[in-house]
Enzyme design. Sequence first.
Site, PDB file in Angstrom:
ATOM      1  N   LYS A  37       0.822  -1.208   0.000  1.00 12.28           N
ATOM      2  CA  LYS A  37       0.000   0.000   0.000  1.00 12.28           C
ATOM      3  C   LYS A  37       0.861   1.266   0.000  1.00 12.28           C
ATOM      4  O   LYS A  37       0.578   2.227  -0.719  1.00 12.28           O
ATOM      5  CB  LYS A  37      -0.926   0.007   1.225  1.00 12.28           C
ATOM      6  CG  LYS A  37      -2.060  -0.999   1.164  1.00 12.28           C
ATOM      7  CD  LYS A  37      -2.880  -0.941   2.444  1.00 12.28           C
ATOM      8  CE  LYS A  37      -4.026  -1.931   2.441  1.00 12.28           C
ATOM      9  NZ  LYS A  37      -4.825  -1.872   3.699  1.00 12.28           N
ATOM     10  N   ALA A  54      -1.163   1.161   6.501  1.00 11.98           N
ATOM     11  CA  ALA A  54      -1.432   0.187   7.560  1.00 11.98           C
ATOM     12  C   ALA A  54      -2.374  -0.890   7.038  1.00 11.98           C
ATOM     13  O   ALA A  54      -3.125  -0.672   6.088  1.00 11.98           O
ATOM     14  CB  ALA A  54      -2.053   0.878   8.774  1.00 11.98           C
ATOM     15  N   ASP A  55      -2.322  -2.037   7.675  1.00  6.47           N
ATOM     16  CA  ASP A  55      -3.261  -3.108   7.365  1.00  6.47           C
ATOM     17  C   ASP A  55      -3.549  -3.876   8.647  1.00  6.47           C
ATOM     18  O   ASP A  55      -2.644  -4.117   9.458  1.00  6.47           O
ATOM     19  CB  ASP A  55      -2.703  -4.053   6.306  1.00  6.47           C
ATOM     20  CG  ASP A  55      -3.794  -4.924   5.703  1.00  6.47           C
ATOM     21  OD1 ASP A  55      -4.530  -4.426   4.829  1.00  6.47           O
ATOM     22  OD2 ASP A  55      -3.942  -6.081   6.134  1.00  6.47           O
ATOM     23  N   THR A  56      -4.816  -4.233   8.822  1.00  4.54           N
ATOM     24  CA  THR A  56      -5.264  -4.886  10.060  1.00  4.54           C
ATOM     25  C   THR A  56      -6.036  -6.150   9.741  1.00  4.54           C
ATOM     26  O   THR A  56      -6.835  -6.176   8.796  1.00  4.54           O
ATOM     27  CB  THR A  56      -6.158  -3.937  10.883  1.00  4.54           C
ATOM     28  OG1 THR A  56      -5.422  -2.764  11.216  1.00  4.54           O
ATOM     29  CG2 THR A  56      -6.639  -4.598  12.166  1.00  4.54           C
ATOM     30  N   ALA A  91      -0.248  -3.962  10.976  1.00  2.46           N
ATOM     31  CA  ALA A  91       1.087  -3.682  10.450  1.00  2.46           C
ATOM     32  C   ALA A  91       1.153  -2.253   9.938  1.00  2.46           C
ATOM     33  O   ALA A  91       0.183  -1.732   9.387  1.00  2.46           O
ATOM     34  CB  ALA A  91       1.428  -4.642   9.319  1.00  2.46           C
TER      35      ALA A  91
END
Length: 205
Positions: A37, A54-56, A91
Amino acid sequence: MIAWTGWRFVSYPADIDERRREGEPPADYVLRLADAKARVAAARTRVVGPFLAADTVVVDGDELLGKPDSDEEARRMLEQLRGRRHQVYTALALYDPPNLRMLKDLCVTEVPMRNYSDEEIERYIASGDPFDKAGAYAIQHRKFQPVENFQGCFASVMGLPLCHVVRCMRQLGHEPPADVPCTCQAKLGYDCPISDAVLRGEQAG
């Protein structure tokens, strides 16, 4: 939430293939997506950066729970998580294109769910809130309040662990204009027990 840091920012879309690779561990998965991203956003503008992505993902045992597509799927997830603990992996990727530098961080948070009733599940589903939430819930939902006895990073479960953002930005020489732990806790109404440890560089979530 990033506005709570006091940094000025611009949002850019970063559409990527978010399919999980076969056998890919949750940590590797979210770190890979956050990295992708950040790079995609950087490639779409002439802004110098840095670029934060960010990634969740919600992790229950070996299962990764995404956003539910139907009432039935939301109900299944909420029943599965009820009265048990699971983990939320968030992250961060901070990309500095001029120096070709990519910093990454990971916050893993233990989330204890309360033993909410079937009737509460139905009311929550009827509200429409679960359908854009990984795991079909929002920790911050004031009426449902699905979590109890929580001791981790509240902001990370919402999708952006701000103290982790600060410690990444500090590595690039950027100090936040705001007192981030104080502002975050005031906004969330939560007395965070781990913010100092995170800012010291400890692996707390």
